[in-house]
Design a protein around this motif. Structure first.
Motif, PDB file in Angstrom:
ATOM      1  N   ILE A  52     -11.351   3.993 -16.002  1.00  0.00           N
ATOM      2  CA  ILE A  52     -11.539   3.127 -14.844  1.00  0.00           C
ATOM      3  C   ILE A  52     -10.965   3.842 -13.620  1.00  0.00           C
ATOM      4  O   ILE A  52      -9.840   4.353 -13.685  1.00  0.00           O
ATOM      5  CB  ILE A  52     -10.799   1.770 -15.037  1.00  0.00           C
ATOM      6  N   PRO A  53     -11.706   3.872 -12.511  1.00  0.00           N
ATOM      7  CA  PRO A  53     -11.137   4.455 -11.289  1.00  0.00           C
ATOM      8  C   PRO A  53      -9.880   3.699 -10.854  1.00  0.00           C
ATOM      9  O   PRO A  53      -9.849   2.467 -10.860  1.00  0.00           O
ATOM     10  CB  PRO A  53     -12.260   4.301 -10.253  1.00  0.00           C
ATOM     11  N   ILE A 105      -1.134   8.143 -23.740  1.00  0.00           N
ATOM     12  CA  ILE A 105      -1.107   7.765 -25.148  1.00  0.00           C
ATOM     13  C   ILE A 105      -1.616   6.340 -25.349  1.00  0.00           C
ATOM     14  O   ILE A 105      -2.346   6.060 -26.289  1.00  0.00           O
ATOM     15  CB  ILE A 105       0.319   7.934 -25.719  1.00  0.00           C
ATOM     16  N   HIS A 106      -1.227   5.437 -24.456  1.00  0.00           N
ATOM     17  CA  HIS A 106      -1.622   4.031 -24.560  1.00  0.00           C
ATOM     18  C   HIS A 106      -2.409   3.625 -23.311  1.00  0.00           C
ATOM     19  O   HIS A 106      -1.970   3.895 -22.197  1.00  0.00           O
ATOM     20  CB  HIS A 106      -0.395   3.119 -24.693  1.00  0.00           C
ATOM     21  N   ALA A 153       0.180   7.588 -12.978  1.00  0.00           N
ATOM     22  CA  ALA A 153      -1.121   8.251 -12.842  1.00  0.00           C
ATOM     23  C   ALA A 153      -1.445   8.491 -11.368  1.00  0.00           C
ATOM     24  O   ALA A 153      -1.954   9.555 -10.993  1.00  0.00           O
ATOM     25  CB  ALA A 153      -2.215   7.409 -13.502  1.00  0.00           C
ATOM     26  N   LYS A 154      -1.139   7.522 -10.524  1.00  0.00           N
ATOM     27  CA  LYS A 154      -1.350   7.690  -9.080  1.00  0.00           C
ATOM     28  C   LYS A 154      -0.484   8.825  -8.545  1.00  0.00           C
ATOM     29  O   LYS A 154      -0.943   9.629  -7.739  1.00  0.00           O
ATOM     30  CB  LYS A 154      -1.032   6.391  -8.336  1.00  0.00           C
ATOM     31  N   LEU A 155       0.769   8.871  -9.005  1.00  0.00           N
ATOM     32  CA  LEU A 155       1.691   9.921  -8.583  1.00  0.00           C
ATOM     33  C   LEU A 155       1.149  11.305  -8.939  1.00  0.00           C
ATOM     34  O   LEU A 155       1.311  12.264  -8.178  1.00  0.00           O
ATOM     35  CB  LEU A 155       3.062   9.691  -9.234  1.00  0.00           C
ATOM     36  N   GLN A 203      -7.277   5.585 -18.486  1.00  0.00           N
ATOM     37  CA  GLN A 203      -7.807   4.933 -19.677  1.00  0.00           C
ATOM     38  C   GLN A 203      -7.367   3.475 -19.678  1.00  0.00           C
ATOM     39  O   GLN A 203      -6.184   3.181 -19.543  1.00  0.00           O
ATOM     40  CB  GLN A 203      -7.305   5.641 -20.940  1.00  0.00           C
ATOM     41  N   ALA A 204      -8.322   2.559 -19.806  1.00  0.00           N
ATOM     42  CA  ALA A 204      -8.009   1.129 -19.780  1.00  0.00           C
ATOM     43  C   ALA A 204      -8.772   0.411 -20.884  1.00  0.00           C
ATOM     44  O   ALA A 204      -9.853   0.833 -21.278  1.00  0.00           O
ATOM     45  CB  ALA A 204      -8.372   0.529 -18.429  1.00  0.00           C
ATOM     46  N   GLN A 205      -8.180  -0.657 -21.348  1.00  0.00           N
ATOM     47  CA  GLN A 205      -8.826  -1.537 -22.309  1.00  0.00           C
ATOM     48  C   GLN A 205      -9.017  -2.881 -21.618  1.00  0.00           C
ATOM     49  O   GLN A 205      -8.085  -3.418 -21.025  1.00  0.00           O
ATOM     50  CB  GLN A 205      -7.967  -1.698 -23.553  1.00  0.00           C
ATOM     51  N   ILE A 206     -10.231  -3.401 -21.704  1.00  0.00           N
ATOM     52  CA  ILE A 206     -10.518  -4.696 -21.097  1.00  0.00           C
ATOM     53  C   ILE A 206     -10.287  -5.774 -22.138  1.00  0.00           C
ATOM     54  O   ILE A 206     -10.791  -5.692 -23.255  1.00  0.00           O
ATOM     55  CB  ILE A 206     -11.966  -4.748 -20.577  1.00  0.00           C
TER      56      ILE A 206
END
Length: 129
Positions: free
Chosen positions: A3-4, A34-35, A55-57, A64-67
């Motif tokens: 996901i962006p 990892i997660h 991640a932004k840093l 990686q995301a889970q909906i």
């Protein structure tokens, strides 16, 4: 799924102080994510705020995301609380034991190196790989 980062919405959160995320950013850089973070169908963050900020840093464009299907605000809050409460940090003894094992794996003694060489020879000889 990836996901962006700029599409993830962060609303009111329990955790106010994210602490120092530089170590987490370094971990993401070295080992990858990892997660996955958790988001709802509208890309609202459910859990993983520190991972998101790390991640932004690092300048990542996606994460990686889970909906997950969260029915209401109470369920969303329960997920956030559960992720942060149900952690058990390693004890100092467990950390030291893991460091000792890692050092031995990275720097095997003479007999371990000999055993590995002999085992490797027979694996190649008999095509056991």
């Amino acid at each position: 799924m990836q996901i962006p980062l700029d599409e993830i919405k962060v609303k009111k959160r329990i955790r106010k102080d994210l602490g120092d995320i530089s170590a987490l950013a370094e971990s993401l850089k070295q080992y990858g994510q990892i997660h996955p973070i958790l988001i709802n169908k509208k890309n609202v963050l459910i859990s993983g705020r520190r991972r998101l900020e790390a991640a932004k840093l690092l300048g990542w464009r996606t994460i990686q995301a889970q909906i997950i299907d969260v029915k209401d605000e109470a369920a969303k809050l329960e997920f956030e609380m559960e992720e942060n409460i149900q952690r058990q940090n390693l004890t100092s003894e467990e950390i030291q034991s893991a460091r000792d094992r890692l050092r031995k794996l990275r720097n095997p003694g003479f007999f371990r190196r000999m055993w590995n060489a002999i085992a490797g020879f027979f694996i190649k000889l008999f095509h056991l790989e």
